[in-house]
Enzyme design. Structure first.
Site: not given
Ligand code: PLP
Length: 406
Positions: A122, A199, A202, A225, A364
């Site tokens: 992401h 990360d 998810q 999430k 993203c």
């Molecule tokens: N990493 C992953 C795999 C995500 O799906 C997301 C959100 O869509 C993020 C990072 C970013 O999360 P946040 O926008 O809550 O900081």
């Protein structure tokens, strides 16, 4: 027994209609809906227990501080971290990864040093590393996924050179649903002296996470999430890495003393938490995690795997639909494109008319889209409250969309 109908009763929004149809919420990958216990906790905190934390010597401040601070322990339990002192509270994954990039990586990396990323990261786990590339000449090395969307841990390890300073990978792809064997990556990377940031945005939503087993250096989660409020989250930091890290944001709360001549920082993890935090958001996150643990992460995972299998079976019948991410042990996240459809947004607009909420666009993940050679896709991402009947409505709506494009 996992009673999904009873669980649905906990989420008031699931009972509303959208465009005259019952809401079918399949955009959990972007953000999940909130159970009543979380909504009540937020209301209660503002109505009865609100004050700033850590500073007051009065009753309400102490109550708010106690509630807020207790969430550190809840998160440690949720992730099976060894201690709540390893948990830095923040606004979500984006802040957590930026903290590591600015506070830990920037001071330690020189031009030519390498960071290994998978192609399915992401942007939150890409852009902070591009900052290091732009500002200090750090090299980003990309590891591809195979044609099913799987990431071979050995390919990540093979990318290590004497210049590798960090591996930063997702535990579960927000687009392909791919689960990554992060334990093997951590074990093999550590054997070569390379730290690993994961990360977990998810993965923590869809499966049990055991940090004492995985043993990462950093593990980021994001509250919205996890059925909690937006603006809440945390990052686990291994104590050795925390000791090496410099504060990223300066201000109140992260200091013991400030004078004209200098600063004495607070002890970690508070050293990394400057300013008034998301007090109520964090309290809400604690309640959300307790709610998930009450259902049982194994049970949630099993329910969602059943939904995944059913969705795979139903979508297989649509020979004009291409699903991206076909590795069998994936999570219930389905990215797809459709023959004849103009843009993914057009599909999502038609689904929306049927009450089905999906996401359309790039999600993203620019490098992954480039790797797959598609400009955009639609994504149906399932959560703990979704049902097989909702999969059927999704399929009907897709058939309608396909008929309209034909
Ligand atoms: N990493 C992953 C795999 C995500 O799906 C997301 C959100 O869509 C993020 C990072 C970013 O999360 P946040 O926008 O809550 O900081």
């Amino acid at each position: 027994m996992y009673d999904v109908e009873k669980i649905r009763g906990d989420f008031p929004i699931l009972h509303r209609e959208v465009n005259g149809k019952p809401l079918i919420y399949l955009d959990n990958g972007a953000s999940a809906q909130k159970p009543q216990v979380v909504i009540d906790a937020i209301t209660n905190a503002y109505a009865h227990e609100y004050a700033n934390v850590h500073r007051g010597l009065h009753y309400l401040s102490n109550v708010a501080t106690e509630k807020y601070e207790s969430v550190r322990g809840v998160i440690a339990r949720f992730l099976n971290a060894a201690s709540e002192d390893e948990i830095v509270l923040n606004s979500g994954t984006t802040e957590g990864i930026n903290m590591v990039a600015y506070g830990w990586a920037m001071p330690r990396m020189q031009a030519g040093d390498e960071i290994i990323l998978s192609v399915m990261e992401h942007h939150a786990n890409i852009v902070p590393w591009h900052f290091l590339r732009e500002r200090q000449g750090v090299v980003l090395k990309w590891v591809d996924v195979d044609s099913t969307g799987a990431l071979d841990p050995q390919a990540v390890i093979d990318a290590i050179t004497p210049k590798t300073k960090l591996i930063a990978v997702t535990h579960l792809s927000n687009v392909l649903g791919t689960r990554v064997d992060v334990k093997t990556i951590c074990t093999e990377a550590h054997a070569r002296g390379v730290p690993v940031l994961i990360d977990g945005s998810q993965a923590a939503v869809h499966q049990p996470v055991d940090l004492r087993d995985i043993d990462p250096d950093f593990y980021a989660i994001t509250g919205h999430k996890l059925y909690g409020p937006s603006g809440s989250g945390a990052i686990y930091c291994k104590p050795e890495r925390m000791a090496e890290m410099q504060p990223f944001i300066g201000g109140g709360d992260m200091i013991k003393e400030v004078s004209k001549d200098g600063v004495i920082y607070n002890d970690p993890p508070m050293k990394f938490e400057a300013g008034t935090p998301g007090i109520v958001q964090t309290i809400g996150l604690g309640v959300a995690l307790e709610y998930m643990m009450g259902l049982g992460m194994q049970n949630i995972a099993a329910h969602e795997d059943t939904l995944r299998d059913y969705t795979v079976e139903r979508l297989a019948g649509l020979n004009w639909l291409q699903v991206q991410g076909t590795t069998p042990d994936k999570s219930a996240i389905f990215s797809f494109t459709m023959d004849g459809a103009g843009h993914a947004h057009d599909i999502s607009t038609i689904l929306d008319k049927k009450g089905v909420a999906v996401r359309a666009g790039q999600h993203c993940v620019g490098p992954l889209m480039e790797h797959m050679g598609i400009p955009a896709s639609c994504r149906a991402s399932f959560g703990l409250y979704n049902t097989k009947a909702e999969v059927d409505v999704l399929v009907e709506a897709l058939e309608l969309a396909h008929d309209l494009f034909a």
